[in-house]
Design a protein around this motif. Structure first.
Motif, PDB file in Angstrom:
ATOM      1  N   ILE B 187       0.842  -1.194   0.000  1.00  0.00           N
ATOM      2  CA  ILE B 187       0.000   0.000   0.000  1.00  0.00           C
ATOM      3  C   ILE B 187       0.879   1.246   0.000  1.00  0.00           C
ATOM      4  N   GLU B 188       1.992   1.163   0.734  1.00  0.00           N
ATOM      5  CA  GLU B 188       2.929   2.287   0.758  1.00  0.00           C
ATOM      6  C   GLU B 188       3.550   2.492  -0.618  1.00  0.00           C
ATOM      7  N   ALA B 189       3.854   1.372  -1.278  1.00  0.00           N
ATOM      8  CA  ALA B 189       4.432   1.474  -2.618  1.00  0.00           C
ATOM      9  C   ALA B 189       3.444   2.161  -3.555  1.00  0.00           C
ATOM     10  N   ALA B 190       2.156   1.786  -3.434  1.00  0.00           N
ATOM     11  CA  ALA B 190       1.141   2.398  -4.290  1.00  0.00           C
ATOM     12  C   ALA B 190       1.023   3.883  -3.999  1.00  0.00           C
ATOM     13  N   ALA B 191       1.141   4.235  -2.704  1.00  0.00           N
ATOM     14  CA  ALA B 191       1.051   5.647  -2.335  1.00  0.00           C
ATOM     15  C   ALA B 191       2.215   6.424  -2.926  1.00  0.00           C
ATOM     16  N   ILE B 192       3.404   5.822  -2.893  1.00  0.00           N
ATOM     17  CA  ILE B 192       4.583   6.480  -3.470  1.00  0.00           C
ATOM     18  C   ILE B 192       4.425   6.595  -4.982  1.00  0.00           C
ATOM     19  N   ASP B 193       3.761   5.585  -5.574  1.00  0.00           N
ATOM     20  CA  ASP B 193       3.496   5.639  -7.007  1.00  0.00           C
ATOM     21  C   ASP B 193       2.415   6.656  -7.347  1.00  0.00           C
ATOM     22  N   GLY B 194       1.926   7.358  -6.351  1.00  0.00           N
ATOM     23  CA  GLY B 194       1.014   8.462  -6.598  1.00  0.00           C
ATOM     24  C   GLY B 194      -0.460   8.110  -6.582  1.00  0.00           C
ATOM     25  N   ALA B 195      -0.832   6.947  -6.035  1.00  0.00           N
ATOM     26  CA  ALA B 195      -2.245   6.581  -6.000  1.00  0.00           C
ATOM     27  C   ALA B 195      -2.885   7.095  -4.716  1.00  0.00           C
ATOM     28  N   GLY B 196      -4.007   7.785  -4.837  1.00  0.00           N
ATOM     29  CA  GLY B 196      -4.741   8.261  -3.678  1.00  0.00           C
ATOM     30  C   GLY B 196      -5.484   7.111  -3.029  1.00  0.00           C
ATOM     31  N   PRO B 197      -6.118   7.357  -1.869  1.00  0.00           N
ATOM     32  CA  PRO B 197      -6.772   6.284  -1.117  1.00  0.00           C
ATOM     33  C   PRO B 197      -7.801   5.517  -1.955  1.00  0.00           C
ATOM     34  N   ARG B 198      -8.629   6.228  -2.691  1.00  0.00           N
ATOM     35  CA  ARG B 198      -9.682   5.569  -3.459  1.00  0.00           C
ATOM     36  C   ARG B 198      -9.070   4.703  -4.565  1.00  0.00           C
ATOM     37  N   ARG B 199      -8.109   5.301  -5.244  1.00  0.00           N
ATOM     38  CA  ARG B 199      -7.448   4.587  -6.331  1.00  0.00           C
ATOM     39  C   ARG B 199      -6.698   3.370  -5.789  1.00  0.00           C
ATOM     40  N   ARG B 200      -6.053   3.540  -4.641  1.00  0.00           N
ATOM     41  CA  ARG B 200      -5.343   2.414  -4.024  1.00  0.00           C
ATOM     42  C   ARG B 200      -6.301   1.277  -3.739  1.00  0.00           C
ATOM     43  N   PHE B 201      -7.495   1.627  -3.259  1.00  0.00           N
ATOM     44  CA  PHE B 201      -8.455   0.584  -2.922  1.00  0.00           C
ATOM     45  C   PHE B 201      -8.828  -0.231  -4.163  1.00  0.00           C
ATOM     46  N   TRP B 202      -9.163   0.480  -5.242  1.00  0.00           N
ATOM     47  CA  TRP B 202      -9.659  -0.248  -6.420  1.00  0.00           C
ATOM     48  C   TRP B 202      -8.556  -0.901  -7.236  1.00  0.00           C
ATOM     49  N   THR B 203      -7.328  -0.368  -7.197  1.00  0.00           N
ATOM     50  CA  THR B 203      -6.281  -0.947  -8.050  1.00  0.00           C
ATOM     51  C   THR B 203      -5.365  -1.907  -7.299  1.00  0.00           C
ATOM     52  N   VAL B 204      -5.278  -1.784  -5.985  1.00  0.00           N
ATOM     53  CA  VAL B 204      -4.361  -2.658  -5.246  1.00  0.00           C
ATOM     54  C   VAL B 204      -5.114  -3.554  -4.271  1.00  0.00           C
ATOM     55  N   ILE B 205      -5.888  -2.920  -3.389  1.00  0.00           N
ATOM     56  CA  ILE B 205      -6.498  -3.690  -2.306  1.00  0.00           C
ATOM     57  C   ILE B 205      -7.589  -4.616  -2.827  1.00  0.00           C
ATOM     58  N   PHE B 206      -8.492  -4.078  -3.624  1.00  0.00           N
ATOM     59  CA  PHE B 206      -9.618  -4.900  -4.061  1.00  0.00           C
ATOM     60  C   PHE B 206      -9.186  -6.120  -4.878  1.00  0.00           C
ATOM     61  N   PRO B 207      -8.262  -5.953  -5.847  1.00  0.00           N
ATOM     62  CA  PRO B 207      -7.810  -7.147  -6.585  1.00  0.00           C
ATOM     63  C   PRO B 207      -7.193  -8.203  -5.671  1.00  0.00           C
ATOM     64  N   LEU B 208      -6.452  -7.749  -4.662  1.00  0.00           N
ATOM     65  CA  LEU B 208      -5.834  -8.717  -3.756  1.00  0.00           C
ATOM     66  C   LEU B 208      -6.868  -9.376  -2.855  1.00  0.00           C
ATOM     67  N   LEU B 209      -7.998  -8.706  -2.709  1.00  0.00           N
ATOM     68  CA  LEU B 209      -9.046  -9.219  -1.848  1.00  0.00           C
ATOM     69  C   LEU B 209      -9.996 -10.124  -2.627  1.00  0.00           C
ATOM     70  N   SER B 210      -9.866 -10.132  -3.949  1.00  0.00           N
ATOM     71  CA  SER B 210     -10.870 -10.844  -4.743  1.00  0.00           C
ATOM     72  C   SER B 210     -10.941 -12.349  -4.461  1.00  0.00           C
ATOM     73  N   PRO B 211      -9.817 -13.024  -4.145  1.00  0.00           N
ATOM     74  CA  PRO B 211      -9.993 -14.435  -3.778  1.00  0.00           C
ATOM     75  C   PRO B 211     -10.895 -14.592  -2.555  1.00  0.00           C
ATOM     76  N   THR B 212     -10.701 -13.731  -1.558  1.00  0.00           N
ATOM     77  CA  THR B 212     -11.554 -13.772  -0.372  1.00  0.00           C
ATOM     78  C   THR B 212     -12.999 -13.512  -0.768  1.00  0.00           C
ATOM     79  N   ALA B 213     -13.202 -12.522  -1.619  1.00  0.00           N
ATOM     80  CA  ALA B 213     -14.561 -12.166  -2.010  1.00  0.00           C
ATOM     81  C   ALA B 213     -15.228 -13.323  -2.742  1.00  0.00           C
ATOM     82  N   PHE B 214     -14.480 -13.978  -3.615  1.00  0.00           N
ATOM     83  CA  PHE B 214     -15.053 -15.087  -4.360  1.00  0.00           C
ATOM     84  C   PHE B 214     -15.408 -16.246  -3.427  1.00  0.00           C
ATOM     85  N   PHE B 215     -14.472 -16.540  -2.532  1.00  0.00           N
ATOM     86  CA  PHE B 215     -14.724 -17.589  -1.547  1.00  0.00           C
ATOM     87  C   PHE B 215     -15.988 -17.284  -0.739  1.00  0.00           C
TER      88      PHE B 215
END
Lengths: 282, 292, 352
Positions: B187-215
């Motif tokens: 998440i810190e890397a994404a922040a350094i790459d210039g992603a704001g909180p909302r963008r971080r959620f949809w581009t980093v956190i949500f994809p990583l969470l998708s296995p959990t969501a599918f399960f």
């Protein structure tokens, strides 16, 4: 989170508080209702603050149950639920841990066949074989008995798989050290495996206790004698569609009593509960 | 499989025997009976039984009632899954922020897991009972003719809310665990790459969470299929006019009250097939997760 | 305490042969180290002695009694595992006492032995701790303690130091050696680390691909390696090998280099082995090796010089650390004839 903006924190708190209100409100209302005069409840005039009939209602519920439709005293129902929950939890753990031990720590004929026999039952919840299972219990003469209420629910692949998973993480060297130390299979089970499994057993117990306590369909099928009612199923018998005949104040008190033990277990053994939940779904 | 094992054949057989016996007696035998009886028709008195091949299934698939049950189950599943997953994700994301009292919030949101579905039904029934429910009164005050006892749509909404309410805590705990397992450095890397909180959620956190969501999606569907039996039975009995009769509830109704054992068993067999399919999907997913 | 004897011991898993016949008689109180690269069968051999693997062919005897068919617990051996295999839920005391209790020893005797071992190993203040509360070195000592209290006929060590960091490994190596001397228990010790093997062993078994390449004392193996494998495995930095032709007491390395070995009887294609530490600066008659310096590693007391012979073979030399050698310089090295090893080119066996 990287940024620490006060506004975002405030929003987080607000949303979580709203979530808790949604989650807790139905229970709060039930608690309030259980302390009001029956008339206040039926007329819809009870409001959102506690009444003063709490002690009386809980006393009535525990020792006599509903009056208009005669029900079993709730204390007796809770006793039935407790027996059911404990027997299912302990029974499941016991037969699962020994079968997992056999599968993991021995090589014997048809081992994988037996393992798959157990494994496949993951896919067969009671609900998909209601009547044939009922018939088996009936044929065995187990209707209206604790045995009928519990034994059919004791076999489960989930617990066996969990223990198998855990046993596979016990290093080979530990088994060898024990063999050199002169421990045979039963001694190894008692002295090493069982103590090492304690956390897993406790976590599983929490989940299975809740599972057993909350059974609904099974008691509905197996018990016809109201003396055998479990509390979760018994409540349904207290509610009738025509409101006037439902002793809502007692129903509300009973509802609170039905939630109390499993919720208590979850809150008090939170860490074990979360572990059990996550482990059993792996 | 482990390398080091104990010697012996009799002992392990004895150890595995209790589970095998119970499994065979209460799982395999009834399940095979269900399959067998789904090919039989019994007369009303149970005196004669006829082997009818697939007639029970044919009848079933001509029965509008069965399609109704499928529709009810579908609507019920989707609504509960969307509602409880959405709310749970929102709450989990909030609880994952480093705020004070996160532990308290977690505790306060997890306990409904322990409430039996039937009890959850009673709680919500009481709030929305047309004549005495506190919230029903509010709705009526708004001029809505709220009556889940007579209006099928209202009844459906009621059981959906009760079922979703009960499932929020489960989904919340898994989402929170999923969120907490995402490395902070990512998440810190994404922040350094210039992603704001909302963008971080949809581009980093949500994809990583998708296995959990599918399960969770699969688990929620299974939950709605089977565990909600208690809610339906306690709140609506499948009514009014079968508006909340799910497939499992219909198996129960047809077998017990209708006495149509053949039809009921045919439905059981179809449900079994469905569960097996769902489980297979889930296993495929678990296998995939292992590769990550 | 006892002799341990292996007679033509072989092991196969199905059709795969992993041990091709090992013979050794380990004397009472002797410490024998089995050393070799991973997968050479050294652990399998040890586990066969422990009874954790079955013996496919041959005999293992402890104290003169064949034990092939005995369970591990009936062989009166104790074992120290690589990962220690401590019982995680038991205290240090119970870990040591467990094997004794299983043998029905009386409480007072167990207590006496555990406390004595704890004292020897400086664990006395840790007896109530659980393994997870101990450091790596302490765990290692508990594993030792568990072996000691048994007062067995033999100790079996399976890479007991490889989970420790380098410094602790050296320290524990010394402790194990002292302890083994003091107790005088026959020991079989497996390691992949040749330094550990050399320092600990009374005798070494160098294993390669299931074959015992050579058995002997550390200095025998160093001075007269029986095969190129042993020559390359024992000693650090590793022995230099060059292809050569031998005839009439002369060895031709190619590129015009000829070594005079008047007492050598070998003839034909050979492999020449010279240890880096036996190369000295400066030419000498008949034994000069010219190289161009390609890389120098200064280790303080010594320096390692890397280069190639005119014939193309790579060479490493160990020279005094204070010698001033420049990169790209041309050096001439020499070696005493007695430090030149000759091996058969195809079989790799020593030819003298």
């Amino acid at each position: 989170m990287v940024e620490q903006r006060p506004l975002s924190k405030f929003v987080a708190h607000a949303i979580l508080v709203a979530g808790i209100v949604i989650v807790a409100f139905p229970v709060y209302l039930t608690l309030i209702a259980s302390t009001h005069e029956p008339a206040d409840i039926v007329n819809g005039t009870m409001g959102l603050l506690p009444g003063h009939m709490g002690v009386t209602h809980y006393f009535d519920a525990l020792f006599s149950g509903t009056k208009q439709i005669k029900s079993t005293p709730v204390l007796q129902m809770m006793g039935n639920s407790l027996v059911m929950a404990l027997v299912i939890a302990i029974g499941k753990i016991a037969i699962s841990i020994i079968s997992a031990y056999a599968v993991v720590f021995f090589r014997f004929p048809f081992r994988m066949f037996f393992f798959w026999t157990i494994f496949v039952t993951l896919m067969l919840p009671v609900e998909v074989r209601i009547y044939p299972t009922y018939k088996v219990v009936a044929d065995l003469g187990l209707l209206n008995t604790y045995a009928g209420l519990t034994i059919p629910l004791i076999a489960s692949a989930t617990a066996t798989l969990l223990f198998r998973q855990f046993f596979l993480t016990i290093p080979d060297e530990l088994v060898e050290a024990a063999q050199i130390d002169g421990a045979g299979p039963m001694k190894f089970f008692r002295d090493i495996v069982l103590p090492l499994s304690l956390t897993n057993i406790a976590a599983l117990f929490v989940i299975l206790f809740i599972y057993g306590w909350n059974q609904y369909l099974w008691p509905l099928l197996i018990t016809t004698d109201s003396g055998m009612d479990t509390i979760v199923y018994g409540i349904r018998r207290m509610i009738v569609t025509s409101d006037a005949n439902t002793d809502w104040h007692i129903v509300m008190a009973t509802t609170m009593l039905a939630m109390l033990p499993p919720v208590f277990v979850v809150v008090v053994m939170q860490r074990l509960f979360v572990k059990g939940l996550v482990d059993t779904e792996k | 499989m482990r390398k080091v094992v104990f010697k012996g054949t009799l002992l392990p057989l004895l150890l595995i025997a209790p589970q095998i016996v119970i499994t065979v007696v209460f799982f395999y035998w009834p399940a095979s009976q269900a399959v067998w009886q789904s090919f039989l028709i019994q007369d009303a008195f149970g005196t004669t039984t006829e082997f009818v091949w697939l007639e029970n299934y044919q009848v079933l698939f001509k029965d509008p009632g069965y399609y109704n049950a499928m529709g009810v189950t579908a609507v019920f599943s989707i609504a509960v899954a969307v509602l409880s997953l959405g709310l749970a994700l929102l709450l989990a994301v909030m609880a994952d922020k480093q705020i004070k009292g996160a532990g308290f919030y977690k505790t306060m949101l997890m306990w409904p897991y322990a409430v039996a579905p039937a009890i959850a039904g009673v709680l919500w029934l009481f709030m929305f009972q047309p004549s005495l429910g506190v919230l029903a009164q509010v709705l009526r005050g708004w001029g809505l003719d709220w009556n889940p006892l007579l209006n099928g749509r209202h009844a459906m909404i009621l059981v959906i809310m009760a079922a979703a309410w009960k499932q929020i805590s489960y989904n919340f705990l898994f989402f929170l665990a999923g969120l907490q397992s995402i490395p902070k450095s990512l998440i810190e890397a994404a922040a350094i790459d210039g992603a704001g909180p909302r963008r971080r959620f949809w581009t980093v956190i949500f994809p990583l969470l998708s296995p959990t969501a599918f399960f969770l999606l699969v688990v929620n569907i299974v939950y709605v299929f089977f565990d909600t039996f208690g809610i339906i039975d306690a709140v609506t009995h499948g009514g009014p006019a079968k508006a909340t009769e799910t497939m499992v509830y219909k198996v129960f109704q047809d077998g017990r009250l209708g006495g149509d054992l053949g039809g009921s068993n045919a439905q059981s067999v179809i449900l079994m097939a469905l569960v097996i399919a769902l489980t297979a999907i889930q296993f495929k997913y678990i296998e995939r997760r292992v590769h990550y | 305490m006892a002799e341990v004897e292996l007679r033509a011991v072989r092991k196969s898993f199905g059709a795969t042969k992993v041990i091709h016949g090992v013979d050794i008689k380990i004397a009472d109180g002797e410490l024998v180290v089995i050393v070799g690269p991973s997968g050479c069968g050294k652990s399998t051999l040890l586990r066969m002695v422990a009874g954790l693997e079955t013996v496919s062919e041959g005999t293992i005897a402890i104290d003169g009694m064949p034990v092939n068919d005995r369970e591990p617990k009936d062989r009166d051996i104790a074992m120290v595992f690589q990962n220690y295999a401590l019982y995680p839920h038991m205290s240090v005391y119970d870990n040591m006492a467990y094997g004794l209790r299983n043998r029905g020893m009386d409480k007072a005797e167990i207590d006496r032995r555990v406390r004595e071992a704890a004292k020897t190993l400086e664990l006395a203040h840790l007896l109530e701790r659980k393994p997870r509360q101990l450091s790596g070195g302490q765990r290692q000592r508990v594993a030792m303690g568990r072996a000691i209290v048994r007062e067995p006929k033999a100790f079996l060590f399976d890479e007991p130091l490889s989970n420790l960091d380098a410094k602790l490994r050296v320290q524990m190596r010394v402790e194990i050696k002292k302890l083994q001397r003091q107790l005088g228990v026959t020991s079989l010790y497996v390691t992949h680390d040749q330094v550990e093997a050399m320092t600990l062993a009374d005798r070494l078994i160098v294993m390669n691909a299931g074959v015992a390449e050579q058995i002997g004392t550390p200095m025998e193996l160093y001075a007269r390696p029986a095969t190129t494998f042993v020559g390359g495995f024992i000693g650090s930095p590793a022995m230099n090998f060059f292809p050569a032709r031998a005839a009439n007491g002369r060895v031709e390395l190619g590129g015009g280099i000829v070594l005079a070995m008047s007492n050598a009887t070998a003839a034909g294609e050979v492999t020449v082995g010279i240890r880096p530490e036996h190369l000295t600066l400066g030419g000498a008659d008949g034994v000069s090796l010219p190289i161009k310096v390609e890389l120098i590693e200064h280790l303080g007391a010594e320096a390692l010089v890397y280069g190639h012979l005119p014939g193309g073979a790579a060479l490493t030399a160990r020279i005094d650390g204070e010698t001033d050698v420049a990169l790209d310089a041309q050096l001439t090295l020499s070696v005493e004839p007695r430090h030149i090893h000759l091996f058969d080119k195809t079989s790799g066996r020593r030819v003298d």
